[in-house]
Design a protein around this motif. Structure first.
Motif, PDB file in Angstrom:
ATOM      1  N   MET A  65       0.904  -0.977   0.079  1.00 40.87           N
ATOM      2  CA  MET A  65       0.084   0.268  -0.098  1.00 40.87           C
ATOM      3  C   MET A  65       0.922   1.228  -0.251  1.00 40.87           C
ATOM      4  O   MET A  65       0.500   2.295  -0.687  1.00 40.87           O
ATOM      5  N   ARG A  66       2.060   0.989   0.591  1.00 42.79           N
ATOM      6  CA  ARG A  66       2.712   2.349   0.719  1.00 42.79           C
ATOM      7  C   ARG A  66       3.687   2.546  -0.181  1.00 42.79           C
ATOM      8  O   ARG A  66       4.718   3.486  -0.180  1.00 42.79           O
ATOM      9  N   ASN A  67       4.028   1.507  -1.204  1.00 41.09           N
ATOM     10  CA  ASN A  67       5.201   1.518  -2.328  1.00 41.09           C
ATOM     11  C   ASN A  67       4.308   2.418  -3.295  1.00 41.09           C
ATOM     12  O   ASN A  67       3.573   2.057  -4.140  1.00 41.09           O
ATOM     13  N   PRO A  68       4.995   3.486  -3.552  1.00 37.10           N
ATOM     14  CA  PRO A  68       4.660   4.627  -4.555  1.00 37.10           C
ATOM     15  C   PRO A  68       4.895   3.960  -6.008  1.00 37.10           C
ATOM     16  O   PRO A  68       4.236   4.437  -7.005  1.00 37.10           O
ATOM     17  N   ARG A  69       5.970   3.057  -6.218  1.00 35.32           N
ATOM     18  CA  ARG A  69       6.046   2.172  -7.652  1.00 35.32           C
ATOM     19  C   ARG A  69       4.878   1.107  -7.689  1.00 35.32           C
ATOM     20  O   ARG A  69       4.997   0.542  -8.983  1.00 35.32           O
ATOM     21  N   ALA A  70       4.226   0.632  -6.825  1.00 35.08           N
ATOM     22  CA  ALA A  70       3.186  -0.264  -7.110  1.00 35.08           C
ATOM     23  C   ALA A  70       2.107   0.342  -7.795  1.00 35.08           C
ATOM     24  O   ALA A  70       1.674   1.619  -7.763  1.00 35.08           O
ATOM     25  N   ASP A  71       1.436  -0.513  -8.532  1.00 34.02           N
ATOM     26  CA  ASP A  71       0.221  -0.035  -9.418  1.00 34.02           C
ATOM     27  C   ASP A  71      -0.833   0.509  -8.444  1.00 34.02           C
ATOM     28  O   ASP A  71      -1.114   0.041  -7.410  1.00 34.02           O
ATOM     29  N   ALA A  72      -1.423   1.795  -8.661  1.00 37.47           N
ATOM     30  CA  ALA A  72      -2.538   2.300  -7.982  1.00 37.47           C
ATOM     31  C   ALA A  72      -3.656   1.415  -7.411  1.00 37.47           C
ATOM     32  O   ALA A  72      -4.083   1.448  -6.335  1.00 37.47           O
ATOM     33  N   SER A  73      -3.970   0.454  -8.454  1.00 37.01           N
ATOM     34  CA  SER A  73      -5.181  -0.368  -8.123  1.00 37.01           C
ATOM     35  C   SER A  73      -4.698  -1.545  -6.992  1.00 37.01           C
ATOM     36  O   SER A  73      -5.639  -1.719  -6.573  1.00 37.01           O
TER      37      SER A  73
END
Length: 124
Positions: free
Chosen positions: A41-49
């Motif tokens: 959830m806190r990873n800005p590189r992960a897909d927003a969805s």
């Protein structure tokens, strides 16, 4: 054993052996499922969805769920209402004299004008 009083035994909140063993195994194995969800959830590189999905999944473990309260009348029936649209000024003044102190004691709602006309002479 004392009557009405617990004596001996485990202190309240102390996990039993099985629970303590399970918690040690989880801690030894790396991230717990909640820790994993929060990292994604806190990873800005992960897909927003995906981040949204993890936030939704983790929320019940982080934030308490608010309980709902259903308001009902006597014996679970409907709440009774009174139509005061045809009440005279004298009727309304008597009601305010009777109920005003009760409303004030219950939370100060009587002192704050809740959509009514307010004090006499306060606007015209």
């Amino acid at each position: 054993m004392a009557v009405g009083k617990k004596t001996g035994g485990r202190q309240k909140g102390t996990p039993n052996r099985a629970t303590a063993r399970r918690e040690r195994e989880i801690a030894r194995g790396g991230d717990t499922p909640l820790e994993y969800m929060l990292k994604v959830m806190r990873n800005p590189r992960a897909d927003a969805s995906r981040r949204d999905d993890m936030a939704r999944a983790a929320a019940p473990y982080v934030h308490p769920k608010l309980s709902t309260m259903q308001h009902t009348g006597a014996n679970g029936g409907p709440i009774q209402t009174v139509d005061l649209t045809n009440a005279t000024d004298d009727d309304l003044a008597r009601l305010e004299a009777l109920l005003g102190p009760i409303a004030s004691a219950a939370g100060g709602a009587a002192s704050a004008d809740q959509g009514g006309e307010g004090e006499e002479g306060a606007g015209g």
